[in-house]
Scaffold this motif. Structure first.
Motif, PDB file in Angstrom:
ATOM      1  N   ARG A  78      35.192  41.597  33.330  1.00  0.00           N
ATOM      2  CA  ARG A  78      35.282  41.287  34.753  1.00  0.00           C
ATOM      3  C   ARG A  78      35.868  39.889  34.964  1.00  0.00           C
ATOM      4  O   ARG A  78      36.691  39.664  35.844  1.00  0.00           O
ATOM      5  CB  ARG A  78      33.896  41.391  35.399  1.00  0.00           C
ATOM      6  N   SER A  79      35.394  38.940  34.136  1.00  0.00           N
ATOM      7  CA  SER A  79      35.886  37.571  34.279  1.00  0.00           C
ATOM      8  C   SER A  79      37.395  37.508  34.067  1.00  0.00           C
ATOM      9  O   SER A  79      38.119  36.828  34.808  1.00  0.00           O
ATOM     10  CB  SER A  79      35.179  36.651  33.276  1.00  0.00           C
ATOM     11  N   GLU A  80      37.898  38.225  33.052  1.00  0.00           N
ATOM     12  CA  GLU A  80      39.330  38.232  32.772  1.00  0.00           C
ATOM     13  C   GLU A  80      40.089  38.892  33.917  1.00  0.00           C
ATOM     14  O   GLU A  80      41.162  38.434  34.321  1.00  0.00           O
ATOM     15  CB  GLU A  80      39.595  38.963  31.459  1.00  0.00           C
ATOM     16  N   SER A  81      39.520  39.981  34.454  1.00  0.00           N
ATOM     17  CA  SER A  81      40.174  40.680  35.564  1.00  0.00           C
ATOM     18  C   SER A  81      40.287  39.777  36.785  1.00  0.00           C
ATOM     19  O   SER A  81      41.343  39.698  37.439  1.00  0.00           O
ATOM     20  CB  SER A  81      39.373  41.937  35.913  1.00  0.00           C
ATOM     21  N   ILE A  82      39.213  39.069  37.094  1.00  0.00           N
ATOM     22  CA  ILE A  82      39.215  38.176  38.254  1.00  0.00           C
ATOM     23  C   ILE A  82      40.188  37.022  38.035  1.00  0.00           C
ATOM     24  O   ILE A  82      40.902  36.593  38.941  1.00  0.00           O
ATOM     25  CB  ILE A  82      37.789  37.667  38.528  1.00  0.00           C
ATOM     26  N   ALA A  83      40.230  36.507  36.800  1.00  0.00           N
ATOM     27  CA  ALA A  83      41.173  35.426  36.493  1.00  0.00           C
ATOM     28  C   ALA A  83      42.612  35.891  36.698  1.00  0.00           C
ATOM     29  O   ALA A  83      43.452  35.150  37.238  1.00  0.00           O
ATOM     30  CB  ALA A  83      40.963  34.947  35.061  1.00  0.00           C
ATOM     31  N   HIS A  84      42.937  37.119  36.278  1.00  0.00           N
ATOM     32  CA  HIS A  84      44.268  37.676  36.518  1.00  0.00           C
ATOM     33  C   HIS A  84      44.573  37.695  38.020  1.00  0.00           C
ATOM     34  O   HIS A  84      45.679  37.357  38.459  1.00  0.00           O
ATOM     35  CB  HIS A  84      44.373  39.100  35.980  1.00  0.00           C
ATOM     36  N   VAL A 120      38.044  47.234  45.547  1.00  0.00           N
ATOM     37  CA  VAL A 120      37.030  47.017  44.512  1.00  0.00           C
ATOM     38  C   VAL A 120      37.248  45.678  43.821  1.00  0.00           C
ATOM     39  O   VAL A 120      36.305  44.904  43.593  1.00  0.00           O
ATOM     40  CB  VAL A 120      37.044  48.173  43.485  1.00  0.00           C
ATOM     41  N   LEU A 121      38.517  45.370  43.499  1.00  0.00           N
ATOM     42  CA  LEU A 121      38.811  44.103  42.823  1.00  0.00           C
ATOM     43  C   LEU A 121      38.458  42.914  43.714  1.00  0.00           C
ATOM     44  O   LEU A 121      37.911  41.911  43.243  1.00  0.00           O
ATOM     45  CB  LEU A 121      40.286  44.057  42.424  1.00  0.00           C
ATOM     46  N   ALA A 122      38.754  43.014  44.999  1.00  0.00           N
ATOM     47  CA  ALA A 122      38.419  41.929  45.919  1.00  0.00           C
ATOM     48  C   ALA A 122      36.907  41.702  45.972  1.00  0.00           C
ATOM     49  O   ALA A 122      36.439  40.560  46.000  1.00  0.00           O
ATOM     50  CB  ALA A 122      38.965  42.239  47.315  1.00  0.00           C
ATOM     51  N   LEU A 123      36.139  42.766  45.964  1.00  0.00           N
ATOM     52  CA  LEU A 123      34.673  42.635  45.992  1.00  0.00           C
ATOM     53  C   LEU A 123      34.140  42.126  44.661  1.00  0.00           C
ATOM     54  O   LEU A 123      33.153  41.390  44.626  1.00  0.00           O
ATOM     55  CB  LEU A 123      34.041  43.976  46.362  1.00  0.00           C
ATOM     56  N   MET A 124      34.786  42.536  43.552  1.00  0.00           N
ATOM     57  CA  MET A 124      34.430  41.950  42.250  1.00  0.00           C
ATOM     58  C   MET A 124      34.602  40.440  42.290  1.00  0.00           C
ATOM     59  O   MET A 124      33.772  39.674  41.774  1.00  0.00           O
ATOM     60  CB  MET A 124      35.300  42.546  41.148  1.00  0.00           C
ATOM     61  N   ALA A 125      35.699  40.007  42.919  1.00  0.00           N
ATOM     62  CA  ALA A 125      35.978  38.581  42.994  1.00  0.00           C
ATOM     63  C   ALA A 125      34.945  37.841  43.839  1.00  0.00           C
ATOM     64  O   ALA A 125      34.751  36.636  43.677  1.00  0.00           O
ATOM     65  CB  ALA A 125      37.377  38.353  43.570  1.00  0.00           C
ATOM     66  N   GLU A 126      34.284  38.550  44.749  1.00  0.00           N
ATOM     67  CA  GLU A 126      33.220  37.940  45.541  1.00  0.00           C
ATOM     68  C   GLU A 126      31.909  37.856  44.759  1.00  0.00           C
ATOM     69  O   GLU A 126      30.926  37.297  45.250  1.00  0.00           O
ATOM     70  CB  GLU A 126      32.990  38.750  46.818  1.00  0.00           C
ATOM     71  N   GLY A 127      31.892  38.434  43.554  1.00  0.00           N
ATOM     72  CA  GLY A 127      30.701  38.361  42.720  1.00  0.00           C
ATOM     73  C   GLY A 127      29.779  39.547  42.831  1.00  0.00           C
ATOM     74  O   GLY A 127      28.666  39.518  42.289  1.00  0.00           O
ATOM     75  N   LEU A 128      30.201  40.619  43.510  1.00  0.00           N
ATOM     76  CA  LEU A 128      29.347  41.792  43.668  1.00  0.00           C
ATOM     77  C   LEU A 128      29.277  42.587  42.373  1.00  0.00           C
ATOM     78  O   LEU A 128      30.270  42.700  41.645  1.00  0.00           O
ATOM     79  CB  LEU A 128      29.860  42.705  44.789  1.00  0.00           C
ATOM     80  N   THR A 129      28.115  43.153  42.089  1.00  0.00           N
ATOM     81  CA  THR A 129      27.954  44.065  40.964  1.00  0.00           C
ATOM     82  C   THR A 129      28.497  45.438  41.351  1.00  0.00           C
ATOM     83  O   THR A 129      28.847  45.683  42.520  1.00  0.00           O
ATOM     84  CB  THR A 129      26.479  44.208  40.595  1.00  0.00           C
ATOM     85  N   ASN A 130      28.563  46.342  40.365  1.00  0.00           N
ATOM     86  CA  ASN A 130      29.000  47.709  40.669  1.00  0.00           C
ATOM     87  C   ASN A 130      28.125  48.336  41.742  1.00  0.00           C
ATOM     88  O   ASN A 130      28.605  49.040  42.626  1.00  0.00           O
ATOM     89  CB  ASN A 130      28.989  48.564  39.400  1.00  0.00           C
ATOM     90  N   ARG A 131      26.808  48.106  41.657  1.00  0.00           N
ATOM     91  CA  ARG A 131      25.899  48.661  42.656  1.00  0.00           C
ATOM     92  C   ARG A 131      26.185  48.053  44.031  1.00  0.00           C
ATOM     93  O   ARG A 131      26.212  48.757  45.046  1.00  0.00           O
ATOM     94  CB  ARG A 131      24.452  48.395  42.242  1.00  0.00           C
ATOM     95  N   GLY A 132      26.426  46.738  44.073  1.00  0.00           N
ATOM     96  CA  GLY A 132      26.728  46.100  45.343  1.00  0.00           C
ATOM     97  C   GLY A 132      28.028  46.603  45.946  1.00  0.00           C
ATOM     98  O   GLY A 132      28.128  46.806  47.164  1.00  0.00           O
ATOM     99  N   ILE A 133      29.035  46.818  45.091  1.00  0.00           N
ATOM    100  CA  ILE A 133      30.313  47.354  45.572  1.00  0.00           C
ATOM    101  C   ILE A 133      30.132  48.774  46.102  1.00  0.00           C
ATOM    102  O   ILE A 133      30.670  49.144  47.145  1.00  0.00           O
ATOM    103  CB  ILE A 133      31.364  47.322  44.446  1.00  0.00           C
TER     104      ILE A 133
END
Length: 320
Positions: A301-307, A261-274
């Motif tokens: 989300r931005s903070e999570s991806i930055a981590h 899920v985190l990897a897909l968040m990093a690709e810019g996907l929304t919850n629906r897209g994931i």
């Protein structure tokens, strides 16, 4: 006291489909389906405007012909005030209608406990006022200004809050509104509230997507200079287990699914897209995102991806 400047916006005259008594007296069972279809078309047009303010500004002039009403007023609920904002009438060319806009524009109505509109806002339910001139619950400056015999008022609900009111009638000195009219106004107000929620949600998603894209662009700019491998590769890389029963490890103690899920968040996907990508329900994805935030100590989300990007860079430095 608020110093906000208000401007009442009016619509151009439009024909009243019920100006012919023969049409009004038609069997409601024959008329109602056509009116409902017109109302749904009107909501679709408002939804396509893409802005909450634009949809509210256009609601009165769009609903009047669609709902077969001579006059429609959209008012905003601002704190404890009922404030007329957008008026549309098919009778603006008549002498008795002249000056009505300025009278309505001057109204700032405190929502006192005995008023019909107050009950509509508090209970979030519509009302049909059959005898507007003599009903003690009406706001008489409003009733006197529009000279209505009867009218319908319905709340526009967004979330749990009444944000606006829809008033509708068949014009001064014309036939009264009916229960069939009441159903039409209530239906339009309900759909308008849902349309506004949808427009606002789309705007929030677009803003969140842009924030994620911006964060990714900044991270990519830094990492590309160092030749760092992609985030998804590092997040999904498994640490060799000392024995077969030891599970693969991920940063912050994420589970395999949370790492995906985190990897897909990093690709810019929304919850629906994931959810679509992983064949999960959106609520399950939301639960995973919440757990990821908790384990990382992140709040957005931005903070999570930055981590995640920082972790990726650290892993690369350790391996070098």
């Amino acid at each position: 006291m608020s110093t906000t400047k208000y401007e009442l916006r009016t619509g151009r005259p439009a024909p009243n489909p019920f100006s012919d008594p023969g049409q009004y007296n038609a069997d409601p069972a024959e008329v109602r389906p056509a009116r409902l279809g017109d109302v749904h078309d009107a909501i679709s047009r408002l939804r396509d405007l893409g802005s909450v303010d634009d949809a509210l500004a256009a609601a009165a002039r769009t609903f009047a012909p669609a709902g077969h009403f001579a006059r429609v007023l959209l008012s905003r609920i601002e704190g404890s005030l009922w404030v007329p904002r957008h008026w549309h009438s098919s009778e603006l060319e008549h002498e008795q209608e002249r000056g009505l806009e300025s009278l309505l524009a001057a109204l700032r109505v405190p929502l006192c406990s005995t008023m019909v509109e107050t009950q509509v806002v508090r209970r979030r339910t519509s009302q049909l006022v059959e005898h507007a001139q003599t009903d003690s619950r009406t706001h008489h400056p409003f009733v006197d200004a529009i000279r209505t015999r009867s009218y319908i008022v319905a709340p526009v609900i967004v979330g749990e809050e009444a944000v606006a009111l829809i008033h509708a009638d068949h014009g001064a000195n014309r036939h009264p509104v009916s229960e069939a009219d009441h159903d039409i106004v209530r239906h339009f107000a309900d759909l308008l509230g849902l349309a506004l929620e949808s427009i606002a949600l789309d705007a929030r998603i677009a803003a969140e997507r842009e924030q994620v894209r911006s964060a990714l662009a900044r991270a990519e700019s830094v990492l590309s200079q160092q030749g760092t491998p992609s985030l998804s590769v590092v997040l999904n890389a498994r640490t060799p287990a000392p024995h077969a029963l030891q599970p693969a490890s991920h940063p912050w103690g994420l589970s395999d699914r949370e790492a995906e899920v985190l990897a897909l968040m990093a690709e810019g996907l929304t919850n629906r897209g994931i959810a679509d990508r992983l064949f999960l329900s959106e609520s399950t994805v939301k639960s995973h995102v919440k757990q990821i935030f908790r384990k990382q100590g992140a709040s957005t989300r931005s903070e999570s991806i930055a981590h995640a990007w920082r972790h990726t860079r650290w892993q690369e430095l350790r391996a070098s």
